[in-house]
Enzyme design. Structure first.
Site, PDB file in Angstrom:
ATOM      1  N   ASN A   1       0.814  -1.215   0.000  1.00 21.67           N
ATOM      2  CA  ASN A   1       0.000   0.000   0.000  1.00 21.67           C
ATOM      3  C   ASN A   1       0.846   1.263   0.000  1.00 21.67           C
ATOM      4  O   ASN A   1       0.609   2.178  -0.783  1.00 21.67           O
ATOM      5  CB  ASN A   1      -0.877   0.033   1.251  1.00 21.67           C
ATOM      6  CG  ASN A   1      -2.267  -0.426   0.954  1.00 21.67           C
ATOM      7  OD1 ASN A   1      -3.088   0.334   0.468  1.00 21.67           O
ATOM      8  ND2 ASN A   1      -2.505  -1.694   1.204  1.00 21.67           N
TER       9      ASN A   1
ATOM     10  N   TYR B   1       5.920  -0.125   9.294  1.00 20.78           N
ATOM     11  CA  TYR B   1       5.330   1.170   8.963  1.00 20.78           C
ATOM     12  C   TYR B   1       6.438   2.218   8.802  1.00 20.78           C
ATOM     13  O   TYR B   1       6.516   2.927   7.796  1.00 20.78           O
ATOM     14  CB  TYR B   1       4.337   1.589  10.057  1.00 20.78           C
ATOM     15  CG  TYR B   1       3.923   3.032   9.960  1.00 20.78           C
ATOM     16  CD1 TYR B   1       3.240   3.494   8.846  1.00 20.78           C
ATOM     17  CD2 TYR B   1       4.241   3.946  10.979  1.00 20.78           C
ATOM     18  CE1 TYR B   1       2.873   4.831   8.742  1.00 20.78           C
ATOM     19  CE2 TYR B   1       3.880   5.275  10.887  1.00 20.78           C
ATOM     20  CZ  TYR B   1       3.201   5.712   9.767  1.00 20.78           C
ATOM     21  OH  TYR B   1       2.853   7.034   9.667  1.00 20.78           O
TER      22      TYR B   1
ATOM     23  N   ARG C   1       3.093  -2.989  23.158  1.00 22.18           N
ATOM     24  CA  ARG C   1       2.605  -3.234  21.799  1.00 22.18           C
ATOM     25  C   ARG C   1       3.821  -3.388  20.883  1.00 22.18           C
ATOM     26  O   ARG C   1       4.759  -2.583  20.967  1.00 22.18           O
ATOM     27  CB  ARG C   1       1.761  -2.036  21.363  1.00 22.18           C
ATOM     28  CG  ARG C   1       1.140  -2.168  19.991  1.00 22.18           C
ATOM     29  CD  ARG C   1       0.169  -1.035  19.704  1.00 22.18           C
ATOM     30  NE  ARG C   1       0.821   0.254  19.617  1.00 22.18           N
ATOM     31  CZ  ARG C   1       0.197   1.399  19.341  1.00 22.18           C
ATOM     32  NH1 ARG C   1      -1.115   1.400  19.158  1.00 22.18           N
ATOM     33  NH2 ARG C   1       0.849   2.531  19.279  1.00 22.18           N
TER      34      ARG C   1
HETATM   35  N1  UDP Z   1      -1.330   3.461  23.544  1.00 19.94           N
HETATM   36  C1  UDP Z   1      -1.827   2.748  24.630  1.00 19.94           C
HETATM   37  N2  UDP Z   1      -3.055   2.158  24.510  1.00 19.94           N
HETATM   38  C2  UDP Z   1      -3.809   2.242  23.390  1.00 19.94           C
HETATM   39  C3  UDP Z   1      -3.294   2.974  22.282  1.00 19.94           C
HETATM   40  C4  UDP Z   1      -2.065   3.563  22.396  1.00 19.94           C
HETATM   41  O1  UDP Z   1      -1.180   2.632  25.662  1.00 19.94           O
HETATM   42  O2  UDP Z   1      -4.899   1.652  23.360  1.00 19.94           O
HETATM   43  C5  UDP Z   1      -0.027   4.102  23.642  1.00 19.94           C
HETATM   44  C6  UDP Z   1       0.976   3.540  22.636  1.00 19.94           C
HETATM   45  O3  UDP Z   1       1.669   2.433  23.178  1.00 19.94           O
HETATM   46  C7  UDP Z   1       1.879   4.738  22.401  1.00 19.94           C
HETATM   47  C8  UDP Z   1       0.966   5.927  22.607  1.00 19.94           C
HETATM   48  O4  UDP Z   1      -0.169   5.443  23.314  1.00 19.94           O
HETATM   49  O5  UDP Z   1       2.889   4.795  23.364  1.00 19.94           O
HETATM   50  C9  UDP Z   1       0.518   6.563  21.303  1.00 19.94           C
HETATM   51  O6  UDP Z   1       0.053   5.535  20.448  1.00 19.94           O
HETATM   52  P1  UDP Z   1      -0.737   5.852  19.125  1.00 19.94           P
HETATM   53  O7  UDP Z   1      -1.185   4.542  18.542  1.00 19.94           O
HETATM   54  O8  UDP Z   1      -1.764   6.890  19.404  1.00 19.94           O
HETATM   55  O9  UDP Z   1       0.337   6.549  18.176  1.00 19.94           O
HETATM   56  P2  UDP Z   1       1.784   6.062  17.644  1.00 19.94           P
HETATM   57  O10 UDP Z   1       2.762   6.609  18.623  1.00 19.94           O
HETATM   58  O11 UDP Z   1       1.790   4.576  17.531  1.00 19.94           O
HETATM   59  O12 UDP Z   1       1.888   6.737  16.317  1.00 19.94           O
END
Ligand code: UDP
Length: 333
Positions: A93, A142, A283
Site C-alpha cells: 500500500n 510502517y 505493543r
Molecule cells: N497506547 C496505549 N493504549 C492504546 C493505544 C495507544 O497505551 O490503546 C499508547 C501507545 O503504546 C503509544 C501511545 O499510546 O505509546 C501513542 O500511540 P498511538 O497509537 O496513538 O500513536 P503512535 O505513537 O503509535 O503513532
C-alpha cells in the site's frame, strides 16, 4: 497565489483538515481517496475522486482530467502494530502506491510533492529531542515504508528534479474547532480518541501498552501535535518548494513529551469523566520515547504551532468525539 492541488488521502483524518486549510487559503483542491479509512462526508466543497493508488488506471484518469501544480500525499496505512503483523500489506500500500503516484506525476509533468512522513522513521531515539540529523533506524514496517519513500523522493530529486518536502509528523491529535471534521478511524488504534471513547463509555477500558519503559512513570512518551498545526506546515512547504528544488525533510512536533498516563490525566481534567484503564503488555513496534525538535521547521519554513497546549488539543478532540458527524460512532449508525 492560487494553486491547483491534488490531495491524496484527503478524506482521511489529517487530509481532511488539510483540505479545509487549502480551501480557506483560496486554492483549488481535488481529493483522491479509496475511502478505506477516509469518509466521503469529510470532504465538502470540492471534488472527491474515489480511486486507489494501487490502480494505475485510476491515476492516469485523474491526471488526464485535471492539471495540478502540486500534490499533497496522505494516503497510507498508519497503524504500527498492524504493520508488524502484516508487513506485506504496508509495503504494497505505502511503497507501491507511492511509486504509482510518482509515475503518474512524472508522466503528467507534475514535479512538486508534500509527503506525510513520520517520527517512526527514527526508531528508538538516541537523543532526548529528535532533530532532522538524527539517524534513521525504523523499528517497524510502517516506519520502514516511510523511510523507503523518503529515500525514493531524494533519489528522484537527484535523477529528474522532483521537488519534495517530507514532513515527519509526531503524534497527530485534536480536531477542527468547528466540530465538522475529526478523527474517525475504524478500528481506532490511537491513544487520544481511544481515551475519549472510554470517557464516553463507548469502550470498556483503555489498555495501557507497557508500564516498564524507561520513562518517568513507565509508560511511553509521545509528542502530541494538533492536526491543524500539521496542516499549516504543508501550506508553508508548498511555498518553500517554489524557491528550493530538491528533497527536504522537517520534523513536526511541539517539542514536549507526555506519558500515556499523563495524557489520560489531562483527558480526565478536560472531560470531567472517569476513564477506566488497565495495564497491558507492550505493543509490538512501539518506541519508548518520541519527542520532536522542530526548530528547523520554525526557522526555515516559518512554521509555528498554534494549539501547543495538550489540554487544548484534547478539548478540540473532545468536541468532535461527543458529536461525530461521521465514522463508527456518528449518530444514526
Ligand atoms: N497506547 C496505549 N493504549 C492504546 C493505544 C495507544 O497505551 O490503546 C499508547 C501507545 O503504546 C503509544 C501511545 O499510546 O505509546 C501513542 O500511540 P498511538 O497509537 O496513538 O500513536 P503512535 O505513537 O503509535 O503513532
Amino acid at each position: 497565489m492560487t494553486r491547483s492541488i491534488l490531495v491524496c488521502g484527503g478524506a482521511g483524518y489529517i487530509g481532511s483538515h488539510m483540505v479545509r486549510l487549502l480551501q480557506e487559503a483560496g486554492h483549488d483542491v481535488v481529493v483522491f481517496d479509496n475511502l478505506s479509512q477516509g469518509h466521503a462526508e469529510a470532504v465538502t466543497g470540492t471534488t472527491l475522486v474515489r480511486g486507489d493508488l494501487l490502480n494505475p488506471e485510476d491515476l492516469s484518469a485523474l491526471f488526464d482530467r485535471h492539471n495540478f501544480d502540486a500534490v499533497i500525499h496522505f494516503a497510507a496505512l498508519i497503524a504500527v502494530g498492524e504493520s508488524v503483523a502484516a508487513p506485506d500489506l504496508y509495503y504494497r500500500n505505502n511503497v507501491c502506491g507511492t511509486l504509482n503516484l510518482l509515475a503518474a506525476m512524472k508522466t503528467a509533468g507534475v514535479d512538486r510533492l508534500v509527503f506525510s512522513s513520520t517520527a517512526a522513521v527514527f526508531g528508538n531515539p538516541l537523543t532526548e529531542l529528535i532533530d532532522e540529523s538524527h539517524p534513521l533506524a525504523p523499528i517497524n514496517p510502517y516506519g520502514w515504508s516511510k523511510r523507503m519513500m523518503e529515500q525514493m523522493l531524494a533519489d528522484m530529486a537527484a535523477a529528474y528534479g522532483l521537488r519534495s518536502v517530507s514532513l515527519r509528523y509526531f503524534n497527530a491529535a485534536g480536531a477542527h474547532p468547528g466540530g465538522e471534521i475529526g478523527e474517525a478511524h475504524d478500528p481506532e488504534t490511537h491513544l487520544i480518541p481511544l481515551v475519549l471513547l472510554a470517557a464516553l463509555g463507548l469502550r470498556d477500558r483503555l489498555a495501557i501498552f507497557g508500564e516498564d519503559y524507561d520513562t518517568r512513570d513507565g509508560t511511553c512518551i509521545r509528542d502530541y501535535i494538533h492536526v491543524l498545526d500539521l496542516a499549516s506546515a504543508h501550506l508553508k512547504a508548498l511555498d518553500y518548494m517554489e524557491a528550493h528544488p530538491g528533497a527536504h525533510t522537517f520534523n513536526l512536533g511541539n517539542g514536549r513529551g507526555f506519558t500515556t498516563l499523563e495524557v489520560i490525566e489531562a483527558a480526565r481534567r478536560v472531560t470531567g469523566r472517569e476513564i477506566p484503564v488497565e495495564m497491558a503488555t507492550r505493543r509490538a513496534g512501539d518506541a519508548g520515547i518520541l519527542v520532536a525538535d522542530s526548530a528547523r521547521a520554525k526557522a526555515v519554513l516559518g512554521w509555528e504551532p498554534r494549539y501547543a497546549d495538550l489540554e487544548t488539543i484534547i478539548e478540540t478532540a473532545w468536541r468532535w468525539h461527543r458529536a461525530p458527524k461521521y465514522g463508527p460512532f456518528a449518530e444514526g449508525r
